[in-house]
Structure formats: C-alpha cells, structure tokens
Design a protein around this motif. Structure first.
Motif, PDB file in Angstrom:
ATOM      1  N   LEU A 124       0.825  -1.201   0.000  1.00  0.00           N
ATOM      2  CA  LEU A 124       0.000   0.000   0.000  1.00  0.00           C
ATOM      3  C   LEU A 124       0.864   1.258   0.000  1.00  0.00           C
ATOM      4  N   ILE A 125       1.969   1.204   0.727  1.00  0.00           N
ATOM      5  CA  ILE A 125       2.887   2.345   0.744  1.00  0.00           C
ATOM      6  C   ILE A 125       3.559   2.503  -0.607  1.00  0.00           C
ATOM      7  N   ALA A 126       3.989   1.389  -1.209  1.00  0.00           N
ATOM      8  CA  ALA A 126       4.641   1.442  -2.514  1.00  0.00           C
ATOM      9  C   ALA A 126       3.723   2.016  -3.582  1.00  0.00           C
ATOM     10  N   LEU A 127       2.430   1.709  -3.495  1.00  0.00           N
ATOM     11  CA  LEU A 127       1.480   2.235  -4.472  1.00  0.00           C
ATOM     12  C   LEU A 127       1.344   3.749  -4.353  1.00  0.00           C
ATOM     13  N   ASP A 128       1.485   4.289  -3.150  1.00  0.00           N
ATOM     14  CA  ASP A 128       1.440   5.733  -2.980  1.00  0.00           C
ATOM     15  C   ASP A 128       2.751   6.401  -3.390  1.00  0.00           C
ATOM     16  N   ILE A 129       3.841   5.664  -3.311  1.00  0.00           N
ATOM     17  CA  ILE A 129       5.144   6.227  -3.676  1.00  0.00           C
ATOM     18  C   ILE A 129       5.278   6.375  -5.189  1.00  0.00           C
TER      19      ILE A 129
END
Length: 370
Positions: free
Chosen positions: A55-60
């Motif tokens: 989920l964090i990678a998708l926002d990055i």
C-alpha cells in the motif's frame, strides 16, 4: 538548504512552468499520502497485523513519476544548453540533488522493469503505539534485474546506493521537493495569506520516541540534525555540579572514560578524553575516584582535573598505602595510564596520572546533556 527569491534555474517557458506547478502540487500531495498511509497502520513489534508495504509502494509510485518529470522535462530541458550542464553539475555536488538522481533508479524500475521495487516497513515505537516508518531497500538488497539494469545511468545507481538505499522514504521525498524549491521556488503551491507551503509540515501528533522525524522540506534532514545535536552536546558542558571518573576502557582503539554525574544529579556518563578536555575548558569540574575505590567526597582523596596541551591531567593524586615505585610529581612528567579500571590502578606516593586525548569520535552516550 538556502533558497533564493528567483531560484537557481527558473523555468521561464509558460507551458513548462504550468506543468511544473502541477507536478510540484502532485509531489506535495503524494508525499502527504505516503505519510498518512504509513501512520494509518495498527501494528505491534511481535504480534498483531503487520503493515502491508505494498500500500505504501502504491502511494510512492506517482511521487517518483512527478520527481522525474520535474527533474527532466520541467527544469533541465527548460534551460539553455549551458545551463543544462550547470544543472547537472549541481546534482553532482548537492546532497539533495543526489537524492533526485538516485530516485531515477527507483522510478525506472517501477515503470520499465519486471521486478517490483518494494519498500521496507520498519516498525518503531511512537508516543502511544507502534507505527510504521517506510525505508528504501539498500542497494545490495534490490532485485538483480534492477541492480544490473543498463537502461539507467551508472550515476543514478551510485546515487541510489549512497543517498537513497536504507534511508526513510519520507526523508527522500522531502529532499527532492527541497531541491526543486532551490531551482525554482515559484513552482510550489503556497497559502495565499501566509505564503507558507501547502501540505507542510506533515500533520499528526504521532512521533517516534527518542528519534528525529522530519516533516517539512525546509527542516534539517536526519544527518544534519544529528551533526547539529552532536555539536551542541560537544560545545555545552553537561548538567550537574561535577563528574567522577571511575573507570576507563578501550573501544575500537579509543580510550573512553565512564563514571557518575553529581551530586544531586546522579547519572552515568561515557566520554572520550577530548570531550572531557572541552568540558574542563568550559569550566566544568571533573574528579577521579581514589585508587582504592574511595568516593571523591572526603577532602584530599581525589584528584582534580585540568587540561594542558590537549592532555587530560590529574593533579595532587593522593598516595595509596603500599604502592610501589616512584614517579615525579609535576603534571608535565605525569605517568600515562591506558585502558585500565581506575579502581584497580595503583598510585604511588605523589604520582600524577594523565590520559592522552586522541580518543576518536565523541561518544553519543551523553543523556544528561539534552
């Protein structure tokens, strides 16, 4: 990093400037989303739901795309050939410019390569609960297809290795934003009333205990804050009314001294000799426990410490009964002592003790200085 009114590389083309404004707005917004996603996880160190780093990678990912567009299409290609080279030269020498260059590898891997570029979801203790602090994977831990990719320049591989890998994601996004502010501050979205940057500082009361957490592009990064904190600790004498040196030991070839701070403020300390010299120069008193372990409170049972020619010197060190050998009494001809327990050291009649101060980097173990 100091900003100028017009910036080092102002974008004069109206279309490029409009695009740059949009992408800077996006970068601020995506940075805020990464921050909020990281803070939203309910987790613990050893049990309970673990954070979903995907989920964090998708926002990055959109933040990386915005950084690349600002870097290449908006700023660099908006300059004359001579200024384009000057821009690249700045990235070679500027720490935040190196972060921008290192993030090119992350962006290219996300867009062009088959392997996923995961982030490490580190878990730290916040003020009331455990929280997630995303970090970039060290270069050596990246998938082989990313490390061997020839589609990204070697300079970006090197920049990732030294300025991105292992660092906190939020820190690198703030570094990139600050670098673009240096190039052209007019690209950023600001509050119409105050002129302050929109979306910053990153909101939320949650903090990582015992650590520094950057929340604004204009704030010091972690390395700068660590250096400033160390400098403040070195330049300011410790709290308390004095210190007793009780032991010495050798660590990585350097002699460290430890003991208690007091009276009335009893806390342990560990210091290299050079830091003790700095403290004594600033007027802070140190004493050394008598060789048989007697506390320094009785008169005449301890040495007082002075500094001379970058040497920590104890003067008027009292005699220990039964001590053997003879030595001179002047500090200039003091006997050198290394790597021993002060309590076990035998002091002959009238013998002065000295410690050299080439003790390497100062110790961080100075809790009573903060």
């Amino acid at each position: 990093m100091t900003q100028t009114t017009t910036g080092l590389f102002p974008v004069t083309d109206p279309d490029r400037h409009a695009k740059g404004r949009q992408k800077m707005h996006g970068l601020a917004l995506y940075t805020k989303r990464v921050w909020e996603t990281s803070r939203s996880f309910e987790t613990s160190l050893c049990k309970g739901p673990q954070p979903d780093a995907e989920l964090i990678a998708l926002d990055i990912a959109p933040a990386l795309a915005a950084i690349r567009t600002l870097d290449l299409e908006v700023i660099r290609n908006g300059q004359s050939p001579a200024d384009q080279q000057r821009y690249l030269d700045l990235q070679d020498t500027d720490a935040q410019g190196q972060v921008v260059r290192g993030l090119v590898l992350a962006r290219n891997a996300d867009v062009h390569l088959p392997a996923a570029l995961d982030v490490h979801a580190d878990i730290d203790l916040g003020d009331v609960k455990w929280r997630v602090v995303p970090q970039w994977q060290p270069y050596a831990s990246l998938p082989h297809v990313i490390r061997t990719s020839t589609g990204t320049k070697p300079s970006s591989h090197a920049a990732y290795r030294h300025t991105v890998g292992g660092h906190r994601v939020i820190e690198t996004l703030l570094d990139a934003f600050a670098f673009f502010l240096l190039c052209d501050p007019s690209l950023a979205r600001r509050d119409s009333g105050t002129g302050k940057l929109a979306y910053f500082p990153l909101a939320g009361e949650m903090v990582v205990l015992g650590d520094y957490e950057r929340r604004h592009p204009d704030h010091l990064n972690r390395e700068e804050m660590a250096a400033r904190t160390l400098q403040l600790a070195q330049d300011n004498p410790p709290t308390g009314t004095g210190r007793e040196i009780r032991h010495s030991s050798t660590c990585d070839g350097s002699v460290l001294y430890c003991g208690r701070t007091g009276p009335g403020f009893f806390r342990d300390f560990t210091e290299p000799g050079m830091q003790i010299v700095r403290d004594i120069r600033a007027g802070y008193p140190y004493s050394v426990v008598y060789a048989d372990g007697t506390p320094p409170s009785p008169p005449g049972r301890t040495s007082s410490c002075t500094w001379r020619a970058n040497r920590l010197i104890t003067t008027s060190f009292p005699a220990r009964q039964g001590g053997g050998g003879q030595c001179r009494t002047t500090p200039q001809t003091a006997t050198s002592c290394t790597g021993t327990n002060v309590k076990e050291r035998k002091a002959s009649a009238g013998c002065a003790l000295s410690w050299t101060t080439e003790a390497g980097p100062p110790s961080w173990e100075r809790p009573d200085r903060y």
